[in-house]
Design an enzyme around this catalytic site. Sequence first.
Site, PDB file in Angstrom:
ATOM      1  N   ASN A  12       0.866  -1.183   0.000  1.00 34.11           N
ATOM      2  CA  ASN A  12       0.000   0.000   0.000  1.00 34.11           C
ATOM      3  C   ASN A  12       0.900   1.230   0.000  1.00 34.11           C
ATOM      4  O   ASN A  12       1.514   1.546   1.009  1.00 34.11           O
ATOM      5  CB  ASN A  12      -0.898  -0.031   1.247  1.00 34.11           C
ATOM      6  N   TRP A  13       0.937   1.899  -1.151  1.00 27.55           N
ATOM      7  CA  TRP A  13       1.824   3.065  -1.260  1.00 27.55           C
ATOM      8  C   TRP A  13       1.256   4.302  -0.587  1.00 27.55           C
ATOM      9  O   TRP A  13       1.947   5.304  -0.451  1.00 27.55           O
ATOM     10  CB  TRP A  13       2.081   3.385  -2.741  1.00 27.55           C
ATOM     11  N   LYS A  14      -0.037   4.275  -0.233  1.00 23.48           N
ATOM     12  CA  LYS A  14      -0.679   5.464   0.360  1.00 23.48           C
ATOM     13  C   LYS A  14      -0.451   6.658  -0.568  1.00 23.48           C
ATOM     14  O   LYS A  14      -0.454   6.490  -1.785  1.00 23.48           O
ATOM     15  CB  LYS A  14      -0.155   5.698   1.789  1.00 23.48           C
ATOM     16  N   HIS A  98      -9.712   1.243   4.319  1.00 27.22           N
ATOM     17  CA  HIS A  98      -8.454   1.399   5.061  1.00 27.22           C
ATOM     18  C   HIS A  98      -8.691   2.339   6.246  1.00 27.22           C
ATOM     19  O   HIS A  98      -9.448   3.302   6.138  1.00 27.22           O
ATOM     20  CB  HIS A  98      -7.355   1.954   4.147  1.00 27.22           C
ATOM     21  N   GLU A 100      -7.068   4.675   7.483  1.00 27.58           N
ATOM     22  CA  GLU A 100      -6.809   6.111   7.245  1.00 27.58           C
ATOM     23  C   GLU A 100      -7.994   6.752   6.535  1.00 27.58           C
ATOM     24  O   GLU A 100      -8.314   7.916   6.764  1.00 27.58           O
ATOM     25  CB  GLU A 100      -5.506   6.279   6.452  1.00 27.58           C
ATOM     26  N   GLU A 170      -5.924  -5.085  10.139  1.00 33.94           N
ATOM     27  CA  GLU A 170      -4.885  -4.100  10.435  1.00 33.94           C
ATOM     28  C   GLU A 170      -5.214  -3.392  11.749  1.00 33.94           C
ATOM     29  O   GLU A 170      -5.999  -2.434  11.756  1.00 33.94           O
ATOM     30  CB  GLU A 170      -4.808  -3.055   9.318  1.00 33.94           C
ATOM     31  N   GLY A 176       2.071   1.936  10.772  1.00 32.93           N
ATOM     32  CA  GLY A 176       3.034   3.026  10.676  1.00 32.93           C
ATOM     33  C   GLY A 176       3.734   3.345  11.983  1.00 32.93           C
ATOM     34  O   GLY A 176       4.396   4.368  12.111  1.00 32.93           O
ATOM     35  N   SER A 215       2.983  -2.475  10.252  1.00 36.05           N
ATOM     36  CA  SER A 215       4.424  -2.541  10.516  1.00 36.05           C
ATOM     37  C   SER A 215       5.076  -3.859  10.090  1.00 36.05           C
ATOM     38  O   SER A 215       6.030  -4.310  10.722  1.00 36.05           O
ATOM     39  CB  SER A 215       4.724  -2.235  11.990  1.00 36.05           C
ATOM     40  N   GLY A 236       2.608  -1.325   4.255  1.00 31.06           N
ATOM     41  CA  GLY A 236       2.671   0.095   3.912  1.00 31.06           C
ATOM     42  C   GLY A 236       4.106   0.538   3.701  1.00 31.06           C
ATOM     43  O   GLY A 236       4.686   0.335   2.633  1.00 31.06           O
ATOM     44  N   GLY A 237       4.701   1.127   4.732  1.00 34.57           N
ATOM     45  CA  GLY A 237       6.035   1.728   4.633  1.00 34.57           C
ATOM     46  C   GLY A 237       7.072   0.859   3.930  1.00 34.57           C
ATOM     47  O   GLY A 237       7.794   1.340   3.040  1.00 34.57           O
TER      48      GLY A 237
HETATM   49  P1  PGA Z   1       2.554   0.060   7.635  1.00 30.31           P
HETATM   50  O1  PGA Z   1       1.124   0.350   6.961  1.00 30.31           O
HETATM   51  O2  PGA Z   1       3.067  -1.218   7.044  1.00 30.31           O
HETATM   52  O3  PGA Z   1       3.400   1.255   7.238  1.00 30.31           O
HETATM   53  O4  PGA Z   1       2.329  -0.045   9.089  1.00 30.31           O
HETATM   54  C1  PGA Z   1       0.198  -0.686   6.734  1.00 30.31           C
HETATM   55  C2  PGA Z   1      -1.049  -0.131   6.093  1.00 30.31           C
HETATM   56  O5  PGA Z   1      -1.476   0.980   6.439  1.00 30.31           O
HETATM   57  O6  PGA Z   1      -1.662  -0.786   5.223  1.00 30.31           O
END
Ligand code: PGA
Length: 258
Positions: A12-14, A98, A100, A170, A176, A215, A236-237
């Site tokens: 997930n590049w956000k 998601h 966010e 999640e 994050g 994470s 994500g990251g």
């Molecule tokens: P993260 O994000 O791996 O940076 O914790 C996961 C996500 O939001 O899908």
Amino acid sequence: MPDARRPYIAGNWKMFKTSADAREYGQRLLSRLPMGNGVELALCAPFTALAATLEGLNDSEIKVLAQNMHQEREGAYTGEVSAPMLLELGVHGALLGHSERRQYFNETDRALQEKVPAALEAGLQPMLCVGETEEEREAGETQRKLRHQVQEALEKVPDDRLADVVIAYEPIWAIGTGQVATPDLAQDAIGFIRALVGDRSGDAAQRVRVLYGGSVKPDNAAEILAQPDIDGALVGGASLDPDGVVEIVKAAAEQVQT
Ligand code: PGA
């Protein structure tokens, strides 16, 4: 893990990566990824970079997902993007719900109840995200929250399509933050989610893929992916660098072999 549940890694590049970045990323990823690894891989790109991501991946088997989708096919919904628009680009699916989007953009379970079946009907793979906050976990409310989110979002999905939804657990406190859930805790929550699907259909519960996200990094992926109910990871990251994805795919590929 039953054969039908092919391991699934999604990046997930956000709100990162322009079209130029996405094209370059695709080429780098393809040059490093071991072929025939048995793992399903997807990248969730910003709307503006979807076409370039597909182009950079050059007709490989890697899927490209949007990070949101509106439930209607068209209409007066300024700023939104619909399933037919995504399909025309060649996009394979959409990340839905998601945390966010729930937290900052008012995504509701009610809207997801329309979005998940709309994606399926259009031929897109929905990846539904669910998870509890830290306060909810501390208050012993995790199962109640997951039950509500899963039941509500899947309510209008017919039983015979339930296994076509990918679910990502999640926990919000792990996203994050570098604070990955312990493998046992992730297994418990994901086993619970699978049982919720089982309340609707035992067959779907066997086949539905449930991923862990929060994470996930190359150095912790293997122990998470070794859990019996965990079918993959939403990353994500660590997915911003193609090398991170390659390492996590390798960890998932080892599960296919064992
Ligand atoms: P993260 O994000 O791996 O940076 O914790 C996961 C996500 O939001 O899908």
